[in-house]
Enzyme design. Structure first.
Site, PDB file in Angstrom:
ATOM      1  N   GLU A 119      -4.838  -7.489 -16.243  1.00  0.00           N
ATOM      2  CA  GLU A 119      -5.944  -6.594 -16.623  1.00  0.00           C
ATOM      3  C   GLU A 119      -5.955  -6.358 -18.148  1.00  0.00           C
ATOM      4  OE1 GLU A 119      -8.199  -5.819 -14.437  1.00  0.00           O
ATOM      5  OE2 GLU A 119      -7.316  -5.452 -12.458  1.00  0.00           O
TER       6      GLU A 119
ATOM      7  N   LYS B 180     -11.896  -6.506  -0.761  1.00  0.00           N
ATOM      8  CA  LYS B 180     -11.280  -5.481  -1.586  1.00  0.00           C
ATOM      9  C   LYS B 180     -12.254  -4.320  -1.767  1.00  0.00           C
ATOM     10  CE  LYS B 180      -8.305  -5.649  -4.185  1.00  0.00           C
ATOM     11  NZ  LYS B 180      -7.053  -4.937  -4.083  1.00  0.00           N
TER      12      LYS B 180
ATOM     13  N   LYS C 184     -13.119   5.162 -10.172  1.00  0.00           N
ATOM     14  CA  LYS C 184     -13.368   4.484  -8.891  1.00  0.00           C
ATOM     15  C   LYS C 184     -12.208   4.699  -7.927  1.00  0.00           C
ATOM     16  CE  LYS C 184     -14.954   0.241 -10.322  1.00  0.00           C
ATOM     17  NZ  LYS C 184     -15.658  -1.007 -10.029  1.00  0.00           N
TER      18      LYS C 184
ATOM     19  N   GLY D 112      -1.584   1.405  -8.306  1.00  0.00           N
ATOM     20  CA  GLY D 112      -3.018   1.385  -8.090  1.00  0.00           C
ATOM     21  C   GLY D 112      -3.402   1.709  -6.660  1.00  0.00           C
TER      22      GLY D 112
ATOM     23  N   THR E 272      11.286   0.606 -14.066  1.00  0.00           N
ATOM     24  CA  THR E 272      11.776   0.155 -12.760  1.00  0.00           C
ATOM     25  C   THR E 272      10.775  -0.759 -12.033  1.00  0.00           C
ATOM     26  OG1 THR E 272      10.940   2.268 -11.939  1.00  0.00           O
ATOM     27  CG2 THR E 272      13.323   2.121 -12.314  1.00  0.00           C
TER      28      THR E 272
HETATM   29  N1  LIG Z   1      -9.745   1.924  -9.120  1.00  0.00           N
HETATM   30  C1  LIG Z   1      -9.702   1.013 -10.060  1.00  0.00           C
HETATM   31  O1  LIG Z   1     -10.475   1.056 -11.008  1.00  0.00           O
HETATM   32  C2  LIG Z   1      -8.680  -0.096  -9.996  1.00  0.00           C
HETATM   33  C3  LIG Z   1      -8.438  -0.884 -11.116  1.00  0.00           C
HETATM   34  C4  LIG Z   1      -7.466  -1.870 -11.047  1.00  0.00           C
HETATM   35  C5  LIG Z   1      -6.742  -2.077  -9.878  1.00  0.00           C
HETATM   36  N2  LIG Z   1      -7.008  -1.286  -8.788  1.00  0.00           N
HETATM   37  C6  LIG Z   1      -6.265  -1.463  -7.552  1.00  0.00           C
HETATM   38  O2  LIG Z   1      -4.888  -1.251  -7.799  1.00  0.00           O
HETATM   39  C7  LIG Z   1      -4.139  -1.957  -6.821  1.00  0.00           C
HETATM   40  C8  LIG Z   1      -2.979  -2.635  -7.485  1.00  0.00           C
HETATM   41  O3  LIG Z   1      -2.187  -1.669  -8.092  1.00  0.00           O
HETATM   42  P1  LIG Z   1      -0.646  -1.939  -8.375  1.00  0.00           P
HETATM   43  O4  LIG Z   1      -0.496  -3.288  -8.949  1.00  0.00           O
HETATM   44  O5  LIG Z   1      -0.130  -0.776  -9.103  1.00  0.00           O
HETATM   45  O6  LIG Z   1      -0.032  -2.066  -6.903  1.00  0.00           O
HETATM   46  P2  LIG Z   1       0.737  -1.046  -5.963  1.00  0.00           P
HETATM   47  O7  LIG Z   1       0.175   0.298  -6.020  1.00  0.00           O
HETATM   48  O8  LIG Z   1       0.811  -1.744  -4.647  1.00  0.00           O
HETATM   49  O9  LIG Z   1       2.208  -0.990  -6.608  1.00  0.00           O
HETATM   50  C9  LIG Z   1       2.977  -2.155  -6.689  1.00  0.00           C
HETATM   51  C10 LIG Z   1       4.387  -1.956  -6.138  1.00  0.00           C
HETATM   52  O10 LIG Z   1       5.139  -1.216  -7.100  1.00  0.00           O
HETATM   53  C11 LIG Z   1       5.815  -0.126  -6.479  1.00  0.00           C
HETATM   54  N3  LIG Z   1       5.969   0.878  -7.539  1.00  0.00           N
HETATM   55  C12 LIG Z   1       5.051   1.754  -8.008  1.00  0.00           C
HETATM   56  N4  LIG Z   1       5.536   2.399  -9.092  1.00  0.00           N
HETATM   57  C13 LIG Z   1       6.780   1.921  -9.312  1.00  0.00           C
HETATM   58  C14 LIG Z   1       7.786   2.202 -10.280  1.00  0.00           C
HETATM   59  N5  LIG Z   1       7.568   3.044 -11.300  1.00  0.00           N
HETATM   60  N6  LIG Z   1       8.961   1.533 -10.190  1.00  0.00           N
HETATM   61  C15 LIG Z   1       9.164   0.629  -9.193  1.00  0.00           C
HETATM   62  N7  LIG Z   1       8.263   0.313  -8.266  1.00  0.00           N
HETATM   63  C16 LIG Z   1       7.064   0.955  -8.322  1.00  0.00           C
HETATM   64  C17 LIG Z   1       4.956   0.222  -5.301  1.00  0.00           C
HETATM   65  O11 LIG Z   1       5.697   0.846  -4.282  1.00  0.00           O
HETATM   66  C18 LIG Z   1       4.461  -1.147  -4.848  1.00  0.00           C
HETATM   67  O12 LIG Z   1       5.405  -1.749  -4.011  1.00  0.00           O
HETATM   68  C19 LIG Z   1      -5.080  -2.919  -6.144  1.00  0.00           C
HETATM   69  O13 LIG Z   1      -5.390  -2.464  -4.855  1.00  0.00           O
HETATM   70  C20 LIG Z   1      -6.317  -2.876  -7.025  1.00  0.00           C
HETATM   71  O14 LIG Z   1      -7.495  -3.131  -6.303  1.00  0.00           O
HETATM   72  C21 LIG Z   1      -7.951  -0.296  -8.838  1.00  0.00           C
HETATM   73 ZN   LIG Z   2      -8.829  -5.307 -11.268  1.00  0.00          ZN
END
Ligand SMILES: NC(=O)c1ccc[n+]([C@@H]2O[C@H](COP(=O)([O-])OP(=O)(O)OC[C@H]3O[C@@H](n4cnc5c(N)ncnc54)[C@H](O)[C@@H]3O)[C@@H](O)[C@H]2O)c1
Ligand SMILES: [Zn+2]
Length: 386
Positions: A197, A164, A155, A118, A185
């Site tokens: 979510e 945030k 978004k 994300g 992974t």
């Molecule tokens: N724009 C939107 O509508 C929306 C909706 C929900 C969440 N978000 C945002 O998303 C973010 C959270 O996203 P997230 O949980 O993906 O966090 P992130 O992007 O930080 O990823 C989490 C961790 O997983 C690692 N990673 C990514 N892909 C991987 C894979 N395939 N294998 C192993 N490791 C991997 C990343 O390096 C990171 O350390 C928050 O900032 C949140 O606000 C945005």
């Molecule tokens: Zn959210």
């Protein structure tokens, strides 16, 4: 001639939005043309793109992406980017626009490809919306949150101050390609994070999804979510479909009563203040637990459904309480949410599993009683919350 103030023009325009979100099997298999088509490649003519890839994903899958791009005659400029929440900054977004500038990306025909969780989805989306006021980009979400939420809407954003997504934009990708194989992974804590979510979507609009989650949760792990087994596919597909059906009629949030904001009333102000830090889905989990209690205390949610909701969050490994969610800070967070929601609370609360109603009269006293309810519930269910 009238004086200048007497001249007046009315400008009205509508911008069509048209993008595809697809679940794809074998995205990195060179015989699969989905990603190549998203890049505008046909395998003969050389095309260019800018690949912005989460650095962990680059380590794990970078070679396979490079092989794929090579096979389709796609010249990819490579820009690894940090993928944790602390990197979700305006500086990162600007750094990505500089990579666009360095490769001299063409404004309409050459794409930016965002690959990661994300954080990378949000930062690259913002950079793409800023650069020359908007250039096309493709999303390849690789975490569970990315695949069911951050990767599918319009978004974008970065964090600012303690808040945030305080700076952001609406900018649709041209395409989102989802291959659950990437989830294999993803660390267990980040699978749980994504589950928050999905539970949200189940609570606000999909009682069948809620039941599927109750069945699946004991066996959920990264491998299970990555495998294309009927249960995991149905869970992910239902979560995406539910999300898109809520977003599509209200893409620019002209209506501020949004059921998908469930669990996102108090958490946006508190997620970044927690110590030790909370992941996004964990903060959403604590917020949802408070909202379940608020609905219960108002007689909107039965005791049985209240227990089911809190049990499911615990089974997903999500916290239902956190030290930063004090009555005082939750009330303060609500005041910020009221500004975000243009002067009204507009808090989605469940009226049963799978439906919500918006309330505008939540009091500080109710917040305190809601927090007490969750703390007491957690104390009585220690083995589940452990
Ligand atoms: N724009 C939107 O509508 C929306 C909706 C929900 C969440 N978000 C945002 O998303 C973010 C959270 O996203 P997230 O949980 O993906 O966090 P992130 O992007 O930080 O990823 C989490 C961790 O997983 C690692 N990673 C990514 N892909 C991987 C894979 N395939 N294998 C192993 N490791 C991997 C990343 O390096 C990171 O350390 C928050 O900032 C949140 O606000 C945005
Ligand atoms: Zn959210």
């Amino acid at each position: 001639m009238p004086n200048p103030p007497d001249y007046s023009w009315s400008v009205q325009a509508q911008q069509p939005v048209d993008y595809q979100v697809s679940m794809v099997q074998g995205l990195l298999d060179p015989s699969n043309s989905s990603l190549a088509r998203a890049c505008g490649a046909d395998g003969v003519r050389k095309v260019r793109c800018l690949v912005v890839v989460d650095d962990v994903v680059d380590e794990l899958y970078g070679d396979r992406f490079r092989d794929y791009f090579g096979a389709w005659n796609i010249e990819a400029a490579w820009q690894p980017a940090p993928g944790d929440e602390t990197a979700k900054t305006l500086e990162q977004a600007v750094a990505i626009t500089e990579a666009m500038s360095a490769m001299g990306i063409l404004r309409r025909t050459e794409k930016v490809i965002a690959i990661g969780g994300g954080v990378v989805m949000d930062v690259v989306g913002l950079a793409a919306s800023l650069y020359r006021r908007g250039i096309p980009y493709v999303r390849i979400p690789t975490t569970l949150i990315g695949q069911v939420d951050a990767g599918v809407g319009v978004k974008t954003g970065v964090n600012h101050g303690h808040h945030k997504n305080r700076l952001g934009s609406y900018c649709a990708p041209t395409t989102t390609l989802i291959d659950t194989e990437f989830l294999r992974t993803v660390e267990p804590r980040h699978i749980n994070n994504g589950m928050a979510e999905i539970i949200k979507m189940a609570l606000v609009k999909d009682a069948d999804l809620f039941e599927l989650l109750e069945i699946a949760m004991p066996v959920v792990d990264a491998g299970m979510m990555a495998d294309r087994n009927p249960l995991s596919i149905e869970i992910i597909a239902r979560a995406i479909a539910g999300m898109l059906s809520e977003l599509e009629p209200n893409l620019w949030e002209s209506v501020l009563e949004r059921s998908v904001d469930y669990g996102h009333t108090f958490s946006p102000s508190l997620e970044l203040r927690a110590d030790p830090p909370l992941l996004h889905g964990e903060a959403v989990g604590v917020d949802m637990a408070i909202c379940v209690a608020l609905a219960h205390n108002r007689g909107m949610l039965s005791k049985e459904d209240t227990d089911r909701a809190l049990r499911l969050m615990c089974a997903a490994g999500l916290p239902v309480t956190d030290a930063v969610f004090t009555a005082e800070l939750v009330s303060e967070a609500l005041r910020d949410a009221v500004k975000h929601r243009d002067g009204m609370q507009r808090i989605p609360l469940t009226t049963g599993i799978g439906s919500v109603r918006f309330v505008n009269d939540l009091t500080d006293d109710e917040i305190e009683r809601g927090l007490d309810f969750v703390s007491q519930w957690a104390a009585e269910h220690r083995e589940e919350t452990a």
